[in-house]
Scaffold this motif. Structure first.
Motif, PDB file in Angstrom:
ATOM      1  N   GLU A 295      -5.537  -2.102  -5.543  1.00 34.71           N
ATOM      2  CA  GLU A 295      -3.712  -2.368  -5.819  1.00 34.71           C
ATOM      3  C   GLU A 295      -3.548  -1.651  -7.002  1.00 34.71           C
ATOM      4  O   GLU A 295      -4.060  -0.875  -7.897  1.00 34.71           O
ATOM      5  CB  GLU A 295      -3.861  -3.968  -6.440  1.00 34.71           C
ATOM      6  CG  GLU A 295      -4.096  -4.951  -5.605  1.00 34.71           C
ATOM      7  CD  GLU A 295      -3.930  -6.270  -5.904  1.00 34.71           C
ATOM      8  OE1 GLU A 295      -3.147  -6.849  -6.538  1.00 34.71           O
ATOM      9  OE2 GLU A 295      -5.215  -6.815  -6.244  1.00 34.71           O
ATOM     10  N   MET A 316     -11.068  -9.520   6.815  1.00 34.48           N
ATOM     11  CA  MET A 316     -10.131 -10.377   6.088  1.00 34.48           C
ATOM     12  C   MET A 316     -10.808 -11.720   6.163  1.00 34.48           C
ATOM     13  O   MET A 316     -11.054 -12.304   7.316  1.00 34.48           O
ATOM     14  CB  MET A 316      -8.526 -10.608   6.868  1.00 34.48           C
ATOM     15  CG  MET A 316      -7.366 -10.786   6.049  1.00 34.48           C
ATOM     16  SD  MET A 316      -7.356 -12.343   4.837  1.00 34.48           S
ATOM     17  CE  MET A 316      -6.452 -13.299   6.190  1.00 34.48           C
ATOM     18  N   GLU A 320      -9.922 -13.799   0.527  1.00 34.82           N
ATOM     19  CA  GLU A 320     -10.385 -12.426   0.025  1.00 34.82           C
ATOM     20  C   GLU A 320     -10.409 -11.632   1.211  1.00 34.82           C
ATOM     21  O   GLU A 320     -10.678 -12.207   2.216  1.00 34.82           O
ATOM     22  CB  GLU A 320     -11.291 -12.583  -0.875  1.00 34.82           C
ATOM     23  CG  GLU A 320     -12.673 -13.063  -0.338  1.00 34.82           C
ATOM     24  CD  GLU A 320     -13.921 -13.325  -1.291  1.00 34.82           C
ATOM     25  OE1 GLU A 320     -13.457 -13.327  -2.300  1.00 34.82           O
ATOM     26  OE2 GLU A 320     -15.015 -13.543  -0.847  1.00 34.82           O
ATOM     27  N   THR A 321     -10.465 -10.518   0.799  1.00 34.23           N
ATOM     28  CA  THR A 321     -10.488  -9.430   1.992  1.00 34.23           C
ATOM     29  C   THR A 321     -11.634  -8.265   1.626  1.00 34.23           C
ATOM     30  O   THR A 321     -11.613  -7.938   0.442  1.00 34.23           O
ATOM     31  CB  THR A 321      -9.246  -8.591   2.375  1.00 34.23           C
ATOM     32  OG1 THR A 321      -8.221  -9.503   2.927  1.00 34.23           O
ATOM     33  CG2 THR A 321      -9.595  -7.397   3.100  1.00 34.23           C
ATOM     34  N   ASN A 339      -7.922  -8.335  -3.046  1.00 37.34           N
ATOM     35  CA  ASN A 339      -6.893  -9.596  -2.760  1.00 37.34           C
ATOM     36  C   ASN A 339      -6.824  -9.668  -1.234  1.00 37.34           C
ATOM     37  O   ASN A 339      -6.710  -8.485  -0.534  1.00 37.34           O
ATOM     38  CB  ASN A 339      -5.506  -8.945  -3.497  1.00 37.34           C
ATOM     39  CG  ASN A 339      -4.484 -10.006  -3.362  1.00 37.34           C
ATOM     40  OD1 ASN A 339      -4.308 -10.932  -2.375  1.00 37.34           O
ATOM     41  ND2 ASN A 339      -4.219 -10.371  -4.448  1.00 37.34           N
ATOM     42  N   ALA A 340      -6.680 -10.924  -0.635  1.00 42.20           N
ATOM     43  CA  ALA A 340      -6.545 -11.285   0.742  1.00 42.20           C
ATOM     44  C   ALA A 340      -5.253 -10.615   1.327  1.00 42.20           C
ATOM     45  O   ALA A 340      -5.341 -10.081   2.527  1.00 42.20           O
ATOM     46  CB  ALA A 340      -6.427 -12.562   0.897  1.00 42.20           C
ATOM     47  N   ARG A 341      -4.250 -10.473   0.562  1.00 42.89           N
ATOM     48  CA  ARG A 341      -3.052  -9.843   1.050  1.00 42.89           C
ATOM     49  C   ARG A 341      -3.058  -8.332   0.915  1.00 42.89           C
ATOM     50  O   ARG A 341      -1.911  -7.677   0.912  1.00 42.89           O
ATOM     51  CB  ARG A 341      -1.844 -10.382   0.301  1.00 42.89           C
ATOM     52  CG  ARG A 341      -1.873 -11.942   0.390  1.00 42.89           C
ATOM     53  CD  ARG A 341      -1.587 -12.599   1.854  1.00 42.89           C
ATOM     54  NE  ARG A 341      -1.840 -13.787   1.687  1.00 42.89           N
ATOM     55  CZ  ARG A 341      -2.631 -14.455   2.606  1.00 42.89           C
ATOM     56  NH1 ARG A 341      -3.411 -13.872   3.629  1.00 42.89           N
ATOM     57  NH2 ARG A 341      -3.052 -15.790   2.402  1.00 42.89           N
ATOM     58  N   THR A 342      -4.054  -7.665   0.926  1.00 37.59           N
ATOM     59  CA  THR A 342      -4.092  -6.402   0.623  1.00 37.59           C
ATOM     60  C   THR A 342      -3.432  -5.531   1.780  1.00 37.59           C
ATOM     61  O   THR A 342      -3.266  -6.001   2.853  1.00 37.59           O
ATOM     62  CB  THR A 342      -5.785  -5.748   0.769  1.00 37.59           C
ATOM     63  OG1 THR A 342      -5.458  -4.176   0.462  1.00 37.59           O
ATOM     64  CG2 THR A 342      -6.280  -5.851   1.984  1.00 37.59           C
ATOM     65  N   LYS A 343      -2.694  -4.362   1.560  1.00 37.67           N
ATOM     66  CA  LYS A 343      -1.833  -3.512   2.697  1.00 37.67           C
ATOM     67  C   LYS A 343      -2.863  -2.570   3.180  1.00 37.67           C
ATOM     68  O   LYS A 343      -2.397  -1.852   4.240  1.00 37.67           O
ATOM     69  CB  LYS A 343      -0.956  -2.744   2.134  1.00 37.67           C
ATOM     70  CG  LYS A 343       0.150  -3.666   1.108  1.00 37.67           C
ATOM     71  CD  LYS A 343       1.367  -4.120   2.185  1.00 37.67           C
ATOM     72  CE  LYS A 343       2.698  -4.900   1.516  1.00 37.67           C
ATOM     73  NZ  LYS A 343       1.910  -6.017   0.818  1.00 37.67           N
ATOM     74  N   GLN A 345      -5.577  -0.650   5.462  1.00 40.06           N
ATOM     75  CA  GLN A 345      -5.936  -1.001   6.929  1.00 40.06           C
ATOM     76  C   GLN A 345      -7.020   0.123   7.260  1.00 40.06           C
ATOM     77  O   GLN A 345      -7.267   0.956   6.341  1.00 40.06           O
ATOM     78  CB  GLN A 345      -4.646  -0.440   7.714  1.00 40.06           C
ATOM     79  CG  GLN A 345      -3.590  -1.751   7.555  1.00 40.06           C
ATOM     80  CD  GLN A 345      -2.358  -1.359   8.405  1.00 40.06           C
ATOM     81  OE1 GLN A 345      -2.448  -0.496   9.212  1.00 40.06           O
ATOM     82  NE2 GLN A 345      -1.585  -2.369   8.819  1.00 40.06           N
TER      83      GLN A 345
END
Ligand code: ATP
Length: 371
Positions: A295, A316, A320-321, A339-343, A345
């Motif tokens: 992040e 995912m 968490e990821t 963070n689970a909502r990471t961008k 890829q």
């Protein structure tokens, strides 16, 4: 009260295998001690020596103040719960639980009272008339525990008691065994190869490898301060990541250099390395997955420990990821828990920040922790 003392204990099997080497440990009354390690490391052998099912080749075993090397299993005041439950198929649950007491010629009324009390604790009162084949795996495991409880032993020994249960039941039984320990106020010694089980159940954990104790500590201490690469890698899931880096002095600062990457060691940690033989040499760096961040706020706050990574896979998990990444200098894939909502890829080439305050540094030759 049941404390135990294992003093310079060895087990040598016929054929030249030394399964346990110079095992030394004091176990306090009411501890929940877990023996953990990979298959073949000697945990079961250690437990069986305590139970008296395996002869001790060398060393002394005390239960309380009494030397018990030559005391028969039935006279050691211990109860053992096995992986396969070892219930008698032709007997009812009641008779299975009562069996040990009958052998000891305990009066009938006393047997009934103890079996009913144990059944109540384990919530199997309604199953007392059934035979084992009419029980689920979890219920059988409870009966095996019940059979141990009724004997009111000083020490409970458990050898992988949950490994035949499915994942959900295993988690549930973990809590139940923990509760049982709190309630019975006795010493538990528990063998498992599963580090999660060890970490969640033990008040103290003994990590073993190749017949040797590696480290004895509380779960937190093992996690935060592993004594060597093996313990660092064995405890924690996903595993600790390892990289080979050269400890490089530049000006007044120390850096970990691997591939194109450069991580500055924070002052506090660097002080402990100053003046040692490690400067200019290759060391092994250990980083836990939760100490690698993708992040922006971490990248900004940790500008001295940014590393380039190629993302091989993004997994995912809901809360968490996990990022599985290729980083130059690392041994195998590097895992980051983000963070689970990471961008981020799969396929991205990204910058990640390593929390340099949290890295572990190991001696490459001895594999022991330096800091
Ligand atoms: P697992 O998790 O697979 O049960 P463990 O850590 O409990 O492994 P032990 O069963 O204590 O390991 O075995 C330790 C070593 O001793 C192994 O190398 C094993 O092959 C050996 N061993 C165990 N029992 C005997 C035996 N009766 N005779 C000879 N060698 C044995």
């Amino acid at each position: 009260m049941a404390s135990l003392k294992l003093k310079n204990i060895y087990k040598r099997y016929a054929g030249g295998v030394t399964a346990v080497n110079d095992f030394n440990l004091d176990i306090e009354h009411n501890e929940f001690l877990v023996l953990v390690g990979p298959s073949g490391c000697g945990k079961t052998t250690t437990l069986r020596m305590i139970a008296g099912l395996e002869e001790i080749s060398e060393g002394e075993l005390y239960i309380g103040d009494k030397l018990v090397n030559d005391v028969a299993p039935k006279d050691r005041d211990i109860a053992m719960v096995f992986q396969n439950y070892a219930l008698y198929p032709h007997m009812t649950v009641f008779d299975n639980m009562a069996f040990g007491l009958k052998l000891r010629k305990t009066p009938k009324e006393e047997i009934k009272k103890r079996v009913q009390e144990a059944a109540k604790i384990l919530d199997i009162e309604h199953l007392l008339d059934r035979k084992p084949k009419a029980l689920s795996g979890g219920q059988r495991q409870r009966v095996a525990l019940g059979r141990a409880i009724v004997r009111e032993p000083k020490v409970f020994l458990m050898d992988e008691p949950l490994s035949n249960l499915d994942a959900k039941l295993r988690v549930q039984m973990r809590t139940e065994i923990g509760r049982l320990h709190n309630r019975l106020n006795t010493t538990f010694i528990y063998v498992t190869h599963d580090q999660t089980e060890a970490m969640t159940m033990g008040t103290r954990i003994v990590v073993m490898k190749d017949g040797y104790i590696q480290q004895v500590d509380s779960p937190t201490a093992l996690y935060d301060r592993p004594c060597n690469i093996f313990v660092g890698g064995f405890i924690g899931s996903p595993q600790m990541n390892f990289m080979n880096a050269v400890l490089t002095k530049r000006g007044n600062d120390l850096h970990l250099v691997f591939g194109k990457n450069d991580v500055k060691i924070p002052e506090g940690k660097a002080k402990k390395l100053e003046g040692t033989d490690y400067i200019g040499k290759e060391v092994v760096v250990g980083v836990r997955p939760e100490h690698i961040h993708d992040e922006a706020m971490f990248l900004e706050s940790m500008p001295d420990s940014i590393v380039e990574a190629k993302v091989d896979l993004v997994e995912m998990l809901g809360a968490e990821t996990y990022l599985y990444m290729i980083i130059e200098g690392a041994t195998g894939t590097v895992t980051a828990r983000v963070n689970a909502r990471t961008k981020t890829q799969t396929g991205d080439v990204i910058k990640v920040a390593i929390d340099a305050n949290k890295v572990h540094i190991f001696d490459k030759e001895t594999e022991r922790t330096i800091i």
